[in-house]
Design an enzyme around this catalytic site. Structure first.
Site: not given
Length: 265
Positions: A43-46, A70
């Protein structure tokens, strides 16, 4: 085992907004393990959370690198702490690479207290201009490690088809392309591209809105703005500028939850 949640942020319905994975740990983990799990999530961020004094340590990883800030994964983290861990605090504090950040809630909405750096006007670098297809910006400038490109219309923002290979070589974390929304449904419309950090186009980007908040507040003459990020999934934010800080208001929805069997220990 660590608890893991899939949360759609900056939306009030599942399968919209920006998906983030949130991993709740009992103690710090090896950064290499966190990066590997972020790559697995793809995903774009974890986000990774663990208790630290009177706050929560919060770190964010794309599939490729750790990042300094983020928004949507912070919103998702606050949602997990209140919704699933049943934290009683009306305000959550996060210790991050960008300093201490706060989340508050008002009903179903969550507000993120983020820095709002000033965007400094500058000519658009040739590499970015080429990657965006030789657009003619109304205004361009830099805020921290992002470039902001203002176009003449929301339609031009929606129609943009940048070259991700060229954009990945640009001197920036990412590029915000934005315009005033002529329809009146929102104040501003934007898209955000960050292939250099493994995110070709982010669905909804809180940090990008924090970085363009002061520009749009000055341009539109008001400190409260309603914004829409025109990605394929789409997402909405409300911006409330407070000097050099901004409250980013949004909602979040849990889509899935589970545990990580391959733990950090």
């Amino acid at each position: 085992m660590s608890r893991l949640f899939g949360v759609d942020a900056f939306t009030d319905r599942p399968f919209a907004g920006n998906p983030a994975a949130v991993c709740v740990l009992e103690a710090p983990a090896d950064p290499a393990w966190m990066q590997a799990l972020a790559r697995e999530m793809n995903l774009s961020e974890t986000a990774f959370l663990w208790p630290e004094g009177d706050a929560w340590r919060l770190r964010w990883f794309t599939p490729k690198v750790e990042v300094d800030l983020c928004g949507h994964a912070t919103l998702a983290s606050a949602h997990v702490l209140w919704r699933h861990l049943e934290r009683p605090e009306p305000r959550l504090a996060f210790e991050t690479r960008s300093g201490r950040l706060y989340a508050t809630r008002a009903g179903a909405r969550i507000g993120l207290d983020f820095p709002a750096p000033e965007a400094v006007a500058a000519p658009l670098p040739e590499a970015i201009a080429a990657a965006l297809g030789r657009v003619r910006p109304v205004w361009s400038g830099r805020a921290e490690d992002d470039w902001i490109v203002v176009l003449e219309s929301a339609a031009a923002v929606r129609a943009l088809a940048p070259d991700p290979g060229l954009l990945a070589r640009a001197p920036a974390r990412g590029v915000v392309v934005t315009a005033r929304d002529e329809s009146g449904a929102y104040d501003v419309v934007s898209r955000f591209f960050a292939p250099a950090v493994g995110v070709p186009e982010d669905p909804v980007t809180g940090s990008a809105h924090a970085r363009m908040a002061r520009y749009w507040a000055a341009a539109l003459g008001r400190d409260r703005l309603r914004a829409y990020q025109a990605s394929a999934r789409g997402g909405t934010l409300e911006l409330e500028l407070r000097g050099d800080r901004v409250l980013l208001w949004g909602r979040a929805v849990t889509v899935w939850s589970g545990r990580v069997e391959a733990g950090p220990g």
